[in-house]
Design an enzyme around this catalytic site. Structure first.
Site, mmCIF file in Angstrom:
data_model
loop_
_atom_site.group_PDB
_atom_site.id
_atom_site.type_symbol
_atom_site.label_atom_id
_atom_site.label_comp_id
_atom_site.label_asym_id
_atom_site.label_seq_id
_atom_site.Cartn_x
_atom_site.Cartn_y
_atom_site.Cartn_z
ATOM 1 N N ARG A 19 -62.081 -39.748 -61.747
ATOM 2 C CA ARG A 19 -61.304 -40.651 -60.893
ATOM 3 C C ARG A 19 -62.150 -41.248 -59.768
ATOM 4 O O ARG A 19 -62.939 -40.557 -59.138
ATOM 5 C CB ARG A 19 -60.132 -39.881 -60.304
ATOM 6 N N ARG B 75 -43.256 -31.639 -51.346
ATOM 7 C CA ARG B 75 -44.038 -30.746 -52.186
ATOM 8 C C ARG B 75 -43.408 -29.362 -52.293
ATOM 9 O O ARG B 75 -43.860 -28.549 -53.089
ATOM 10 C CB ARG B 75 -45.430 -30.536 -51.582
ATOM 11 N N LYS C 83 -49.794 -40.972 -61.403
ATOM 12 C CA LYS C 83 -48.773 -41.385 -60.437
ATOM 13 C C LYS C 83 -49.181 -42.632 -59.677
ATOM 14 O O LYS C 83 -48.354 -43.517 -59.449
ATOM 15 C CB LYS C 83 -48.514 -40.259 -59.424
ATOM 16 N N ARG D 117 -63.246 -39.542 -54.233
ATOM 17 C CA ARG D 117 -62.663 -39.003 -53.009
ATOM 18 C C ARG D 117 -63.360 -37.721 -52.596
ATOM 19 O O ARG D 117 -63.741 -36.917 -53.438
ATOM 20 C CB ARG D 117 -61.166 -38.736 -53.221
ATOM 21 N N ARG E 32 -55.662 -27.432 -55.464
ATOM 22 C CA ARG E 32 -54.461 -28.284 -55.362
ATOM 23 C C ARG E 32 -53.548 -28.101 -56.571
ATOM 24 O O ARG E 32 -52.332 -28.072 -56.437
ATOM 25 C CB ARG E 32 -54.851 -29.759 -55.217
#
Ligand code: ZN
Length: 220
Positions: free
Chosen positions: A130, A93, A17, A162, A173
């Site tokens: 990532r 969400r 995304k 992150r 998540r």
């Protein structure tokens, strides 16, 4: 200048995304509004909202609806979004948040909701590799690092993993996404706003699929 667009981008974390939203934002000349990035910026700046959100996110939890709705309402009221549109990423969400968004955007309703669809096994592998710029949130990975060390190509910021990309937080998540977003996708489908786009494959191919689906939906 090309017409803008008012859209929501749905998809699992790691579906690509971030990359696609940056491309869409440039193409349609609309801001990419990532509520996750907004929250992380607030955490870095240590605002009252940031401190509250930081504690929740460090524990792998989501920020409550009322807080998120206020943040989004405020952002969608600015000149760039009222004149051109926006790409909302990370919100809504839940169906509750989608109903609130409906109210917020009643005078300028959404053109399209995209579900960028990538299988869970694929996103788990992508998320582990990532890396993001801690200043401008540009996306990298262990396979596509910046040109010089872990220094951002765009802004010179540190490129890092992150804090919330730990395996436990990722699993949590993804489970939350499945539980909340399946009804959300159905809800948008019933309203005739949904486009499901295959997010697997080369980024350029995915972008081309997005352009064609979005162009079909934009109102004049
Ligand atoms: Zn950067």
């Amino acid at each position: 200048m090309t017409r803008g667009v008012r859209m929501v981008m749905l998809g699992r974390q790691g579906a690509g995304k971030g990359t696609q939203c940056v491309r869409l934002s440039r193409h349609y000349v609309v801001p990419h509004i990532s509520t996750g990035d907004m929250l992380r910026a607030a955490v870095r700046e240590g605002t009252p909202l940031g401190r509250k959100a930081g504690e929740l996110m460090a524990a792998g939890n989501l920020v409550p609806d009322d807080l998120m709705i206020d943040i989004v309402d405020d952002r969608l009221d600015r000149d760039d979004t009222t004149s051109r549109g926006y790409i909302l990423d990370g919100f809504p969400r839940t169906v509750g948040q989608a109903e609130a968004l409906d109210q917020i955007t009643v005078s300028r309703p959404l053109d399209v909701v995209v579900d960028l669809d990538v299988a869970t096994e694929v996103v788990l592998e992508r998320l582990a590799g990532r890396r993001v710029c801690s200043d401008c949130s540009a996306n990298y990975s262990v396979d596509t690092p910046p040109k010089y060390g872990w220094v951002c190509d765009n802004c010179g910021g540190d490129v890092v993993q992150r804090d919330d990309d730990t395996p436990a937080a990722i699993e949590k998540r993804l489970a939350e996404y499945e539980a909340n977003t399946a009804p959300l996708i159905e809800w948008y489908g019933q309203r005739g706003l949904l486009e499901v786009i295959d997010g697997w494959g080369k980024a350029d191919h995915v972008t081309a699929r997005l352009f064609s689906a979005i162009d079909k939906r934009r109102s004049s």
